[in-house]
Design a protein around this motif. Structure first.
Motif, PDB file in Angstrom:
ATOM      1  N   LEU A  47       0.834  -1.205   0.000  1.00  0.00           N
ATOM      2  CA  LEU A  47       0.000   0.000   0.000  1.00  0.00           C
ATOM      3  C   LEU A  47       0.868   1.254   0.000  1.00  0.00           C
ATOM      4  O   LEU A  47       0.628   2.198  -0.772  1.00  0.00           O
ATOM      5  N   MET A  48       1.888   1.287   0.844  1.00  0.00           N
ATOM      6  CA  MET A  48       2.754   2.461   0.913  1.00  0.00           C
ATOM      7  C   MET A  48       3.557   2.616  -0.386  1.00  0.00           C
ATOM      8  O   MET A  48       3.794   3.730  -0.853  1.00  0.00           O
ATOM      9  N   ALA A  49       3.947   1.511  -0.982  1.00  0.00           N
ATOM     10  CA  ALA A  49       4.666   1.576  -2.261  1.00  0.00           C
ATOM     11  C   ALA A  49       3.767   2.187  -3.336  1.00  0.00           C
ATOM     12  O   ALA A  49       4.227   2.988  -4.173  1.00  0.00           O
ATOM     13  N   ALA A  50       2.491   1.825  -3.298  1.00  0.00           N
ATOM     14  CA  ALA A  50       1.543   2.376  -4.268  1.00  0.00           C
ATOM     15  C   ALA A  50       1.367   3.879  -4.049  1.00  0.00           C
ATOM     16  O   ALA A  50       1.300   4.656  -5.020  1.00  0.00           O
ATOM     17  N   ALA A  51       1.304   4.289  -2.782  1.00  0.00           N
ATOM     18  CA  ALA A  51       1.151   5.713  -2.487  1.00  0.00           C
ATOM     19  C   ALA A  51       2.370   6.497  -2.967  1.00  0.00           C
ATOM     20  O   ALA A  51       2.243   7.573  -3.572  1.00  0.00           O
ATOM     21  N   GLU A  52       3.541   5.950  -2.722  1.00  0.00           N
ATOM     22  CA  GLU A  52       4.774   6.641  -3.116  1.00  0.00           C
ATOM     23  C   GLU A  52       4.928   6.684  -4.637  1.00  0.00           C
ATOM     24  O   GLU A  52       5.540   7.618  -5.188  1.00  0.00           O
ATOM     25  N   ALA A  53       4.366   5.703  -5.316  1.00  0.00           N
ATOM     26  CA  ALA A  53       4.450   5.665  -6.779  1.00  0.00           C
ATOM     27  C   ALA A  53       3.346   6.471  -7.442  1.00  0.00           C
ATOM     28  O   ALA A  53       3.314   6.601  -8.672  1.00  0.00           O
ATOM     29  N   GLY A  54       2.416   6.998  -6.633  1.00  0.00           N
ATOM     30  CA  GLY A  54       1.302   7.762  -7.186  1.00  0.00           C
ATOM     31  C   GLY A  54       0.328   6.903  -7.961  1.00  0.00           C
ATOM     32  O   GLY A  54      -0.209   7.328  -8.999  1.00  0.00           O
ATOM     33  N   ASP A  55       0.084   5.700  -7.489  1.00  0.00           N
ATOM     34  CA  ASP A  55      -0.830   4.774  -8.159  1.00  0.00           C
ATOM     35  C   ASP A  55      -2.190   5.448  -8.371  1.00  0.00           C
ATOM     36  O   ASP A  55      -2.837   5.869  -7.409  1.00  0.00           O
ATOM     37  N   PRO A  56      -2.656   5.555  -9.626  1.00  0.00           N
ATOM     38  CA  PRO A  56      -3.939   6.217  -9.906  1.00  0.00           C
ATOM     39  C   PRO A  56      -5.143   5.468  -9.316  1.00  0.00           C
ATOM     40  O   PRO A  56      -6.224   6.051  -9.188  1.00  0.00           O
ATOM     41  N   LYS A  57      -4.955   4.196  -8.975  1.00  0.00           N
ATOM     42  CA  LYS A  57      -6.057   3.442  -8.369  1.00  0.00           C
ATOM     43  C   LYS A  57      -6.298   3.853  -6.922  1.00  0.00           C
ATOM     44  O   LYS A  57      -7.334   3.523  -6.346  1.00  0.00           O
ATOM     45  N   LEU A  58      -5.330   4.540  -6.348  1.00  0.00           N
ATOM     46  CA  LEU A  58      -5.443   5.014  -4.966  1.00  0.00           C
ATOM     47  C   LEU A  58      -5.936   6.447  -4.999  1.00  0.00           C
ATOM     48  O   LEU A  58      -5.356   7.300  -5.680  1.00  0.00           O
ATOM     49  N   ALA A  59      -7.017   6.723  -4.277  1.00  0.00           N
ATOM     50  CA  ALA A  59      -7.604   8.064  -4.276  1.00  0.00           C
ATOM     51  C   ALA A  59      -6.564   9.106  -3.870  1.00  0.00           C
ATOM     52  O   ALA A  59      -5.763   8.857  -2.964  1.00  0.00           O
TER      53      ALA A  59
END
Length: 303
Positions: free
Chosen positions: A223-235
């Protein structure tokens, strides 16, 4: 059966009337309640092995170093790191220690460790040895992280009382919190936080939102990796909140996760069918006026 001793005797202290006193007027409500709970558990669950797990350090330095607010609001004496404890409970804890010793029920603690860490280590040892099932008795949700169906580790949660205990397994965790297994619960606990332990959690992310994000990404690290990568699936709002709490999220697992490999002694944890020191048991029953609770425990262990 691994008993979170402090969880039970605190619960007993607040749940049993303080009108229960020894002949000299000392309150014994926590003693009687604790012994009665153990008697009920042993009668209901029939364990072959039993350990009373102990807080040798209720606020370990390694957790405070990670997050200084950890249990800070519960410190009664900062100079000595003493926990705020009701005066009526303090004289009862040594009595519980004496009764356990007289019965031959092992009491295990570890320097610099909470009972949670003792439980985590002993549960892991038993599971590694294929000596399950392991049942952890507690009123503390933190220990849900140990639940592992494959390794036969479950929690007997006494939040509603010993007679209404809930058997916490992976199915229960999924239904209650929407997480997968004990590791998933530990990740949820980091995100949610716990004000009673001085853990702030991630501001603006509640339990349901945290569970949904973990279900999508599988783990806190992912989850934190997705946030740091700016994952568009994460609001975007969630991303902002997670990144703002990045330092907390990096430190919190060291506080939340229990130790599973502590250097603890190997003890004979076979359930004693009769007290190892009958004379001491009789003397304690007379001295503290706890004969009925002693008798119930003798009966439970002998079944």
């Amino acid at each position: 059966m691994l008993v979170d001793s402090a969880s039970l005797y605190f619960r007993a202290f607040f749940g049993v009337p303080d009108s229960m006193k020894a002949p000299d007027g000392t309150p014994v409500n926590a003693v009687r309640g604790f012994l009665d709970m153990v008697s009920t558990l042993v009668t209901q669950r029939r364990p072959d092995r039993l350990v009373a797990c102990w807080d040798d350090d209720w606020r370990p330095a390694f957790r405070v170093e990670a997050i200084p607010s950890y249990k800070a609001h519960r410190v009664a004496n900062p100079a000595k790191n003493i926990e705020e404890t009701p005066p009526g409970l303090l004289p009862q804890v040594p009595v519980i220690v004496d009764v356990l010793a007289a019965f031959g029920i092992p009491r295990v603690g570890g320097a610099g460790l909470e009972a949670d860490d003792v439980i985590g280590t002993l549960a892991t040892r038993a599971a590694d040895a294929g000596a399950g099932p392991v049942e952890v008795v507690t009123g503390d949700r933190d220990l849900f992280q140990l639940v592992d169906d494959a390794r036969e580790v479950r929690v007997l949660y006494v939040g509603r009382g010993v007679r209404n205990l809930e058997v916490v397994d992976e199915k229960w965790l999924e239904a209650k919190y929407g997480v997968s297994g004990g590791d998933g619960y530990a990740d949820l606990a980091v995100l949610r936080g716990d004000p009673s332990d001085g853990l702030p959690g991630v501001a603006g992310i509640g339990e349901k939102t945290a569970a949904a994000m973990l279900a999508r990404y599988g783990s806190l690290d992912a989850l934190m990796a997705a946030a740091e990568a700016g994952d568009p699936k994460l609001a975007p709002g969630a991303t902002k909140k997670l990144l703002a709490a990045k330092d907390y999220v990096a430190a919190a697992p060291r506080v939340v996760q229990v130790v599973r490999d502590a250097d603890l002694p190997v003890v004979d944890d076979t359930v004693p069918r009769t007290p190892v020191d009958h004379e001491a048991v009789v003397a304690l029953a007379d001295r503290w006026g706890i004969g009925s609770s002693i008798t119930r425990l003798v009966t439970a262990l002998s079944l």
